[in-house]
Enzyme design. Structure first.
Site, PDB file in Angstrom:
ATOM      1  N   SER A   1       0.953  -1.389  -0.091  1.00 18.37           N
ATOM      2  CA  SER A   1       0.053  -0.032  -0.015  1.00 18.37           C
ATOM      3  C   SER A   1       0.960   1.281  -0.125  1.00 18.37           C
ATOM      4  O   SER A   1       0.285   2.417  -0.346  1.00 18.37           O
ATOM      5  CB  SER A   1      -0.915   0.040   1.218  1.00 18.37           C
ATOM      6  OG  SER A   1      -0.082  -0.058   2.332  1.00 18.37           O
ATOM      7  N   HIS A   2       2.103   1.077   0.245  1.00 22.02           N
ATOM      8  CA  HIS A   2       3.050   2.327   0.387  1.00 22.02           C
ATOM      9  C   HIS A   2       4.010   2.310  -0.708  1.00 22.02           C
ATOM     10  O   HIS A   2       5.104   2.890  -0.465  1.00 22.02           O
ATOM     11  CB  HIS A   2       3.514   2.585   1.650  1.00 22.02           C
ATOM     12  CG  HIS A   2       2.466   3.150   2.643  1.00 22.02           C
ATOM     13  ND1 HIS A   2       1.656   2.229   3.419  1.00 22.02           N
ATOM     14  CD2 HIS A   2       2.062   4.359   2.802  1.00 22.02           C
ATOM     15  CE1 HIS A   2       0.653   3.057   3.785  1.00 22.02           C
ATOM     16  NE2 HIS A   2       1.001   4.253   3.854  1.00 22.02           N
TER      17      HIS A   2
ATOM     18  N   ARG B   1       2.018   3.791  -4.618  1.00 20.08           N
ATOM     19  CA  ARG B   1       1.763   5.267  -4.290  1.00 20.08           C
ATOM     20  C   ARG B   1       2.666   6.518  -5.307  1.00 20.08           C
ATOM     21  O   ARG B   1       2.410   7.502  -5.420  1.00 20.08           O
ATOM     22  CB  ARG B   1       2.469   5.631  -2.877  1.00 20.08           C
ATOM     23  CG  ARG B   1       1.675   5.202  -1.861  1.00 20.08           C
ATOM     24  CD  ARG B   1       0.769   6.011  -1.583  1.00 20.08           C
ATOM     25  NE  ARG B   1      -0.428   5.260  -0.640  1.00 20.08           N
ATOM     26  CZ  ARG B   1      -0.763   5.616   0.808  1.00 20.08           C
ATOM     27  NH1 ARG B   1      -0.198   6.687   1.116  1.00 20.08           N
ATOM     28  NH2 ARG B   1      -1.767   4.957   1.117  1.00 20.08           N
TER      29      ARG B   1
ATOM     30  N   HIS C   1       3.582  14.006   3.217  1.00 22.00           N
ATOM     31  CA  HIS C   1       3.992  12.842   3.361  1.00 22.00           C
ATOM     32  C   HIS C   1       3.131  11.769   2.905  1.00 22.00           C
ATOM     33  O   HIS C   1       1.902  11.812   3.227  1.00 22.00           O
ATOM     34  CB  HIS C   1       3.861  12.670   5.061  1.00 22.00           C
ATOM     35  CG  HIS C   1       4.922  11.651   5.397  1.00 22.00           C
ATOM     36  ND1 HIS C   1       4.956  10.314   5.110  1.00 22.00           N
ATOM     37  CD2 HIS C   1       6.094  11.643   6.231  1.00 22.00           C
ATOM     38  CE1 HIS C   1       5.797   9.355   5.435  1.00 22.00           C
ATOM     39  NE2 HIS C   1       6.505  10.437   6.185  1.00 22.00           N
TER      40      HIS C   1
ATOM     41  N   ALA D   1       4.799   5.281   4.355  1.00 23.00           N
ATOM     42  CA  ALA D   1       4.944   4.725   5.668  1.00 23.00           C
ATOM     43  C   ALA D   1       5.878   5.477   6.521  1.00 23.00           C
ATOM     44  O   ALA D   1       6.686   6.022   5.869  1.00 23.00           O
ATOM     45  CB  ALA D   1       5.276   3.239   5.472  1.00 23.00           C
TER      46      ALA D   1
ATOM     47  N   THR E   1      -6.106   9.655   8.299  1.00 15.92           N
ATOM     48  CA  THR E   1      -5.869   8.494   8.778  1.00 15.92           C
ATOM     49  C   THR E   1      -4.856   8.507   9.818  1.00 15.92           C
ATOM     50  O   THR E   1      -4.857   7.377  10.677  1.00 15.92           O
ATOM     51  CB  THR E   1      -5.261   7.596   7.523  1.00 15.92           C
ATOM     52  OG1 THR E   1      -3.956   8.193   6.965  1.00 15.92           O
ATOM     53  CG2 THR E   1      -6.162   7.451   6.522  1.00 15.92           C
TER      54      THR E   1
ATOM     55  N   ASP F   1      -5.154   0.899   1.710  1.00  8.92           N
ATOM     56  CA  ASP F   1      -5.764  -0.403   1.739  1.00  8.92           C
ATOM     57  C   ASP F   1      -7.423   0.008   1.141  1.00  8.92           C
ATOM     58  O   ASP F   1      -7.822  -1.115   0.672  1.00  8.92           O
ATOM     59  CB  ASP F   1      -5.749  -0.921   3.063  1.00  8.92           C
ATOM     60  CG  ASP F   1      -4.330  -1.408   3.518  1.00  8.92           C
ATOM     61  OD1 ASP F   1      -3.708  -1.724   2.526  1.00  8.92           O
ATOM     62  OD2 ASP F   1      -3.882  -1.182   4.557  1.00  8.92           O
TER      63      ASP F   1
ATOM     64  N   GLY G   1       5.569  -5.621  12.173  1.00 10.69           N
ATOM     65  CA  GLY G   1       6.925  -5.588  11.488  1.00 10.69           C
ATOM     66  C   GLY G   1       7.410  -6.753  11.141  1.00 10.69           C
ATOM     67  O   GLY G   1       8.313  -6.770  10.006  1.00 10.69           O
TER      68      GLY G   1
ATOM     69  N   ARG H   1       7.500  -7.747   7.451  1.00 12.86           N
ATOM     70  CA  ARG H   1       8.479  -6.914   6.627  1.00 12.86           C
ATOM     71  C   ARG H   1       9.790  -7.462   6.537  1.00 12.86           C
ATOM     72  O   ARG H   1      10.691  -7.402   5.640  1.00 12.86           O
ATOM     73  CB  ARG H   1       8.345  -5.704   7.204  1.00 12.86           C
ATOM     74  CG  ARG H   1       7.080  -4.912   7.094  1.00 12.86           C
ATOM     75  CD  ARG H   1       7.398  -3.278   6.794  1.00 12.86           C
ATOM     76  NE  ARG H   1       7.535  -2.813   8.286  1.00 12.86           N
ATOM     77  CZ  ARG H   1       6.638  -2.476   9.066  1.00 12.86           C
ATOM     78  NH1 ARG H   1       5.615  -2.468   8.909  1.00 12.86           N
ATOM     79  NH2 ARG H   1       7.259  -1.935  10.406  1.00 12.86           N
TER      80      ARG H   1
END
Lengths: 336, 336
Positions: B46-47, B51, B119, B122, B159, B187, B305, B308
């Site tokens: 999603s980031h 984007r 910004h 993430a 958000t 999302d 995390g 990731r």
């Protein structure tokens, strides 16, 4: 139920006498009595006189040291540590308060890490005054293992409250103080006493199954974090900052089984103070009111802390309402 | 779907070329390309490259200044401010980073308040490295009005993600980064593209009624905060700290209607850094692992995390998987 109304000063004096009778120092008695009476006055019943049994049992069994003299450590220009010496957290904060404020004015931000401490009250009574003095305050306390981490089966976290206070330019400060469990233990206990069920999603029983029975939660069960995995992450952060950073116990690390009735978690507390006068553009308080106004325009009618300010005005005008049973119970505790 | 695998360095170079073509400085291109490629590499779809349309549209319409040179202000020994000059927040952080680290080492705690910034990524890519260097990091960013405060009827908050990173003694750092809305806008967009419904309680339609249709949320509707009134209080705190304290816009204060396709919120970001070496007892990282171990004993198998770090190992070993459509889309953006 018959009701009595007593003034704030009278309630403080009564609670002070109880703390002294249960072996605290004069200063600790004064600090805790003021704190507890403010909760009762402001309608925060779960942290008012309801907590006196927990305080007195904890003191009577020697679980918490009411005579403890906290020790302050100046760790860095913006970093204070306090060892509460197995006493309450509030006297450690009182000892550090002036230094903490001075460090925050000078550095813009400072923290106080309290360890080896006990906390059985709400956080807002200590943090509202910081906001009234122009500081932004953030505090976290861990408690005792009663909350199951998201994805787990048994309790690790405490109710782990987080409090935030910020100044406004003209009105009451913005203050919230909330358990990061689905609800506060005090509210579970009150629900049990009143025979009320809990909202769905609040907790699990001793087998890890969901329940709405407050007694099942209290009797070997556990709470759930608020807000699923996100609330669980915040509760984990509070454990790390209140215990790992301060040097205090995690919520699961202390054993009070030899102290029947003990109710004061032996953990730690983190306090971060920010000097709002250093805000980057318009005065912080003016900007805070812009946000409040926008939230009101969006239809928000209740703000965190608002009910306390309203209840306080009422109590100040008419006295604090206690049942005659509550009053004679407190008088009994004070006289022994 | 046909897949290509490209290395991290190749993806960074490709994204850098795109940013440069859309008018950013070399430094901003390098910072944003690295940030975006890290999201894609670590499976934070999603980031990741998802984007890039938001970045390029925002740059193409002149909504965000890709050539902006941020300005740093030393407000106090522990308080830095940065004016991003209508550029991205990450170059402002890059400019301030060395001073912020030095202030944190010296003072124990320091903050960086970025205003006038955009910004769209993430938070964790910037904060994981702080934890690897022994700092505890906390960051908050507000975004654009798309979340209804608890008890309200229309969107006020963004958000409003909050990120936390903390070191461990031997393993990966503890890092969480989460929207304080029920879910991230990215999302919702992905669910809309994939034709999936949202979980109940995620959002409301344009009339304020609950909906599970992502298109209804995106088309005049709004998200709800996570965790009811408690999540809403945290989101309110993030508005105050990211906007009122930094001097940036609230999520509801900027008007990008004259910049069709613009997707980068023009707000602020707060960063607090704590020197974990000043922890009150045992080393912070050792204590952090004690908590992780206890959570594992309680049955927790997934940590924030963790996915990731796992995906990163995979991407490092085999390259980053992109569909051929994605790759040719990116190559097209780079060549114009």
């Amino acid at each position: 139920m018959d009701q009595s109304r007593i003034s704030f000063a009278e309630l403080v004096a009564l609670l002070e006498a109880i703390f002294l009778r249960f072996g605290t120092s004069r200063q600790t008695a004064a600090i805790l009595a003021d704190n507890c009476a403010r909760c009762e006055r402001d309608g925060a019943k779960s942290h008012g006189i309801f907590r006196m049994k927990g305080y007195t049992d904890s003191l009577a069994t020697g679980w918490v040291d009411g005579m403890a003299q906290p020790v302050l450590e100046d760790a860095a220009a913006g970093f204070l540590r306090a060892d509460a010496q197995n006493g309450f957290a509030q006297p450690a904060l009182a000892l550090a308060r002036e230094d903490l404020v001075e460090k925050t004015r000078t550095n813009g931000i400072a923290l106080l890490a309290i360890r080896n401490s006990h906390h059985l009250s709400a956080l807002w009574p200590d943090f509202e005054p910081f906001a009234e003095e122009g500081f932004i305050a953030l505090s976290m306390v861990n408690s005792f293992a009663c909350t199951v981490p998201h994805g787990g089966q048994s309790a690790v976290f405490g109710t782990n409250p987080i409090a935030f206070a910020a100044p406004t330019s003209s009105g009451d400060p913005i203050v919230f103080d909330m358990a990061t469990s689905s609800m506060a233990n005090g509210d579970v206990q009150i629900a049990a006493r009143q025979g009320r069920q809990l909202p769905p999603g609040s907790g699990v029983d001793s087998k890890g199954n969901p329940t709405t029975d407050p007694n099942a939660v209290l009797d070997g069960g556990a709470l759930l974090p608020f807000g699923g995995h996100k609330g669980s992450s915040i509760s984990m952060m509070i454990e790390l900052l209140s215990a790992a950073l301060t040097g205090g116990n995690y919520s699961f690390e202390f054993d009070w089984s030899g102290h029947p009735g003990a109710a004061t978690p032996h953990t730690g507390q983190l306090i971060i103070l920010i000097n709002a006068a250093l805000a980057g553009a318009a005065p912080f308080g003016v900007r805070a009111e812009t946000l409040i106004d926008e939230m009101k325009s969006a239809g928000v009618t209740r703000f965190p802390g608002q009910h306390r300010f309203a209840k306080r005005k009422e109590s100040d005008a008419t006295g604090i309402a206690l049942t005659t049973d509550e009053l004679s119970w407190l008088e009994g505790l004070a006289k022994g």
